[in-house]
Every structure is written in structure tokens, then in C-alpha cells.
Design a protein around this motif. Sequence first.
Motif, PDB file in Angstrom:
ATOM      1  N   VAL A 109      -8.389  -4.040  37.262  1.00  0.00           N
ATOM      2  CA  VAL A 109      -7.907  -3.778  35.903  1.00  0.00           C
ATOM      3  C   VAL A 109      -8.626  -2.608  35.238  1.00  0.00           C
ATOM      4  N   GLY A 110      -9.662  -2.081  35.882  1.00  0.00           N
ATOM      5  CA  GLY A 110     -10.366  -0.946  35.305  1.00  0.00           C
ATOM      6  C   GLY A 110     -11.622  -0.608  36.078  1.00  0.00           C
ATOM      7  N   SER A 111     -12.252   0.488  35.688  1.00  0.00           N
ATOM      8  CA  SER A 111     -13.509   0.892  36.328  1.00  0.00           C
ATOM      9  C   SER A 111     -14.313   1.725  35.340  1.00  0.00           C
ATOM     10  N   GLU A 112     -15.611   1.834  35.594  1.00  0.00           N
ATOM     11  CA  GLU A 112     -16.468   2.659  34.752  1.00  0.00           C
ATOM     12  C   GLU A 112     -17.631   3.188  35.577  1.00  0.00           C
ATOM     13  N   ASN A 113     -18.107   4.355  35.201  1.00  0.00           N
ATOM     14  CA  ASN A 113     -19.272   4.946  35.858  1.00  0.00           C
ATOM     15  C   ASN A 113     -20.531   4.538  35.117  1.00  0.00           C
ATOM     16  N   ARG A 114     -21.562   4.199  35.871  1.00  0.00           N
ATOM     17  CA  ARG A 114     -22.835   3.799  35.273  1.00  0.00           C
ATOM     18  C   ARG A 114     -23.980   4.557  35.929  1.00  0.00           C
ATOM     19  N   GLN A 115     -25.145   4.482  35.294  1.00  0.00           N
ATOM     20  CA  GLN A 115     -26.333   5.139  35.813  1.00  0.00           C
ATOM     21  C   GLN A 115     -27.491   4.159  35.855  1.00  0.00           C
ATOM     22  N   SER A 116     -28.383   4.357  36.826  1.00  0.00           N
ATOM     23  CA  SER A 116     -29.610   3.568  36.885  1.00  0.00           C
ATOM     24  C   SER A 116     -30.750   4.492  37.295  1.00  0.00           C
ATOM     25  N   LEU A 117     -31.955   4.162  36.874  1.00  0.00           N
ATOM     26  CA  LEU A 117     -33.113   4.978  37.209  1.00  0.00           C
ATOM     27  C   LEU A 117     -33.421   4.940  38.695  1.00  0.00           C
ATOM     28  N   LYS A 118     -33.649   6.092  39.287  1.00  0.00           N
ATOM     29  CA  LYS A 118     -34.095   6.131  40.667  1.00  0.00           C
ATOM     30  C   LYS A 118     -35.574   5.780  40.740  1.00  0.00           C
ATOM     31  N   ARG A 119     -36.328   6.204  39.721  1.00  0.00           N
ATOM     32  CA  ARG A 119     -37.759   6.005  39.737  1.00  0.00           C
ATOM     33  C   ARG A 119     -38.131   4.541  39.570  1.00  0.00           C
ATOM     34  N   LYS A 120     -39.265   4.176  40.120  1.00  0.00           N
ATOM     35  CA  LYS A 120     -39.767   2.821  39.919  1.00  0.00           C
ATOM     36  C   LYS A 120     -40.200   2.651  38.478  1.00  0.00           C
ATOM     37  N   TYR A 142     -36.196  15.098  31.921  1.00  0.00           N
ATOM     38  CA  TYR A 142     -35.796  16.326  31.250  1.00  0.00           C
ATOM     39  C   TYR A 142     -35.031  17.293  32.156  1.00  0.00           C
ATOM     40  N   TYR A 143     -35.469  17.411  33.412  1.00  0.00           N
ATOM     41  CA  TYR A 143     -34.981  18.529  34.209  1.00  0.00           C
ATOM     42  C   TYR A 143     -34.456  18.179  35.599  1.00  0.00           C
ATOM     43  N   GLU A 144     -34.655  16.961  36.100  1.00  0.00           N
ATOM     44  CA  GLU A 144     -34.157  16.615  37.435  1.00  0.00           C
ATOM     45  C   GLU A 144     -32.739  16.064  37.327  1.00  0.00           C
ATOM     46  N   THR A 145     -31.808  16.805  37.904  1.00  0.00           N
ATOM     47  CA  THR A 145     -30.400  16.404  37.786  1.00  0.00           C
ATOM     48  C   THR A 145     -30.089  15.115  38.542  1.00  0.00           C
ATOM     49  N   ASP A 146     -30.917  14.776  39.536  1.00  0.00           N
ATOM     50  CA  ASP A 146     -30.672  13.566  40.318  1.00  0.00           C
ATOM     51  C   ASP A 146     -31.641  12.446  39.943  1.00  0.00           C
ATOM     52  N   TYR A 147     -32.161  12.520  38.709  1.00  0.00           N
ATOM     53  CA  TYR A 147     -33.132  11.496  38.286  1.00  0.00           C
ATOM     54  C   TYR A 147     -32.489  10.113  38.216  1.00  0.00           C
ATOM     55  N   TYR A 148     -31.202  10.085  37.962  1.00  0.00           N
ATOM     56  CA  TYR A 148     -30.470   8.815  37.879  1.00  0.00           C
ATOM     57  C   TYR A 148     -29.521   8.660  39.060  1.00  0.00           C
ATOM     58  N   ASP A 149     -29.358   7.413  39.508  1.00  0.00           N
ATOM     59  CA  ASP A 149     -28.311   7.089  40.481  1.00  0.00           C
ATOM     60  C   ASP A 149     -27.023   6.822  39.719  1.00  0.00           C
ATOM     61  N   GLU A 150     -25.961   7.447  40.154  1.00  0.00           N
ATOM     62  CA  GLU A 150     -24.659   7.181  39.544  1.00  0.00           C
ATOM     63  C   GLU A 150     -23.849   6.278  40.471  1.00  0.00           C
ATOM     64  N   TYR A 151     -23.180   5.323  39.895  1.00  0.00           N
ATOM     65  CA  TYR A 151     -22.356   4.415  40.694  1.00  0.00           C
ATOM     66  C   TYR A 151     -21.177   3.933  39.859  1.00  0.00           C
ATOM     67  N   THR A 152     -20.184   3.406  40.541  1.00  0.00           N
ATOM     68  CA  THR A 152     -18.956   2.953  39.880  1.00  0.00           C
ATOM     69  C   THR A 152     -18.854   1.438  39.950  1.00  0.00           C
ATOM     70  N   VAL A 153     -18.470   0.842  38.832  1.00  0.00           N
ATOM     71  CA  VAL A 153     -18.220  -0.594  38.774  1.00  0.00           C
ATOM     72  C   VAL A 153     -16.723  -0.806  38.555  1.00  0.00           C
ATOM     73  N   TYR A 154     -16.097  -1.539  39.462  1.00  0.00           N
ATOM     74  CA  TYR A 154     -14.677  -1.855  39.341  1.00  0.00           C
ATOM     75  C   TYR A 154     -14.522  -3.255  38.741  1.00  0.00           C
ATOM     76  N   HIS A 155     -13.648  -3.361  37.757  1.00  0.00           N
ATOM     77  CA  HIS A 155     -13.388  -4.643  37.107  1.00  0.00           C
ATOM     78  C   HIS A 155     -12.102  -5.236  37.694  1.00  0.00           C
ATOM     79  N   ALA A 156     -12.251  -6.368  38.350  1.00  0.00           N
ATOM     80  CA  ALA A 156     -11.100  -7.025  38.981  1.00  0.00           C
ATOM     81  C   ALA A 156     -10.823  -8.361  38.310  1.00  0.00           C
ATOM     82  N   GLU A 157      -9.626  -8.847  38.501  1.00  0.00           N
ATOM     83  CA  GLU A 157      -9.220 -10.133  37.941  1.00  0.00           C
ATOM     84  C   GLU A 157      -8.432 -10.907  38.982  1.00  0.00           C
ATOM     85  N   THR A 158      -8.748 -12.179  39.126  1.00  0.00           N
ATOM     86  CA  THR A 158      -7.939 -13.061  39.961  1.00  0.00           C
ATOM     87  C   THR A 158      -7.418 -14.185  39.076  1.00  0.00           C
TER      88      THR A 158
END
Length: 217
Positions: A109-120, A142-158
Motif C-alpha cells: 500500500v506504500g513505501s518510504e525511504n529512511r536513514q540510519s546512522l552507519k556509525r556506532k 557535516y561532510y560525509e555523504t555516506d554517513y547514513y545508510d539509506e533503506y526503503t520500508v514497504y508497507h503491506a496489508e493482508t
Amino acid sequence: MRLGIIFCALFLLSCSSTHLVSNWKNPEYVLFDAYQVLIVGMTQNEENRIRFETKLQKEFNKRGIEAIRSVDLFDVALTSSQKSEEELSKVEQQLLDKGFDAILLTKIVGSENRQSLKRKMIDINDIYGKFKDDYLQHQGIYYETDYYDEYTVYHAETSLYCICVDKERELIWRGGIDITDPVDIDKSMKDYVKLVIIALEEQDIIFRKELSELDGK
């Protein structure tokens, strides 16, 4: 004991790519039984549709419930173009005439992009550290373009609908499930199916826990 079993199963699945985020049951039904269920996976990807419906079918059949895949029942013309309410009513009547009790319908039914910290996260022992330590450890924001992990969450319904005589096709149960960054599609499908089965068992819909399981034997 039964709640303990369910909790443990849901906990194990929470470590996977699928998460149950909503779980609604029609209050008019304490129990709901079905003996012949139509499995419908709504997707344009025919291969994924077959794989998903097959996995659900096996789980239903394994528990003594006859399950039919929509790919084996629906005419190609039905899914190739938009249908009217009248046409779908005819399909429902045909299912009723063939002895079906319920329809289990799954869709994204939908999806969204999210981010999470790569660093500990900063070590708990450093909680009272100095400003410069904290700054130096995280200045990459401030300056590292890959500082965050990007991932997609899909919203499903049954959703489970009954096919009942003299009743509209009532909604019996609906579960909202999030699928996080499904790199391994087969594993995500497997986890999804397990989660649906557990949720139905928890609500006493179609499936029941064996007495031996309830007693912890």
C-alpha cells in the motif's frame, strides 16, 4: 502459556525484515473458521505473485485448510484491466458457488525511504566525556555523504474477507506489515507468511494452537 508462545514467535520474527505494525479483528467474530480459502497476492510481477501465493498455500494446506492460488483461478482477463463493482460481484458469487469460505488478500500500500546512522553509538562509558571527543567522533555528519545508510520500508496489508451467504463480503481481519529493505525477496516472503500465520492463530482466525502447544508439552 499460549501468550508466551506467541510472544516468543513474534520476537524471533522482529529480528527479520518483517514487522507487524497493526492487527485488527472484527469484534463480531470471536472465532472464525474457513475450509476453503482463496489466496490473492496483488502485484504486477507474475513471478513474485506465484512464489508468494504458493508459500501461503503450503502453510494453509499443511494445517488442513484447502487453499487455492488466485493464479490458478483468476482468468487473465480479470487482472489485465480495470473491473467494475458489478463484475467483481459476479466473481464473488462464483467463489461462493464453488464453496469458498474466505479470501486472503495481500497488497503493498506504500513505501518510504529512511536513514540510519552507519556509525556506532557513542560508548556508554564516554557519556561524561569532553565536547571535543563527541565532536571528533561525529563530525562526519557535516561532510560525509555516506554517513547514513539509506533503506526503503514497504508497507503491506493482508486482509481476510469472509464469503458468507446473505452477507456482504465482511472484513474479518486486517494486518499491517512493514517490510524493511527486502534484499532477499524469498526470505522476506517466508518471514511475511510466517507472521501472517502467527497473527491469525493469535486471533483464533482459521487456525488454532494445538492443545499440546498451549500446555507447553
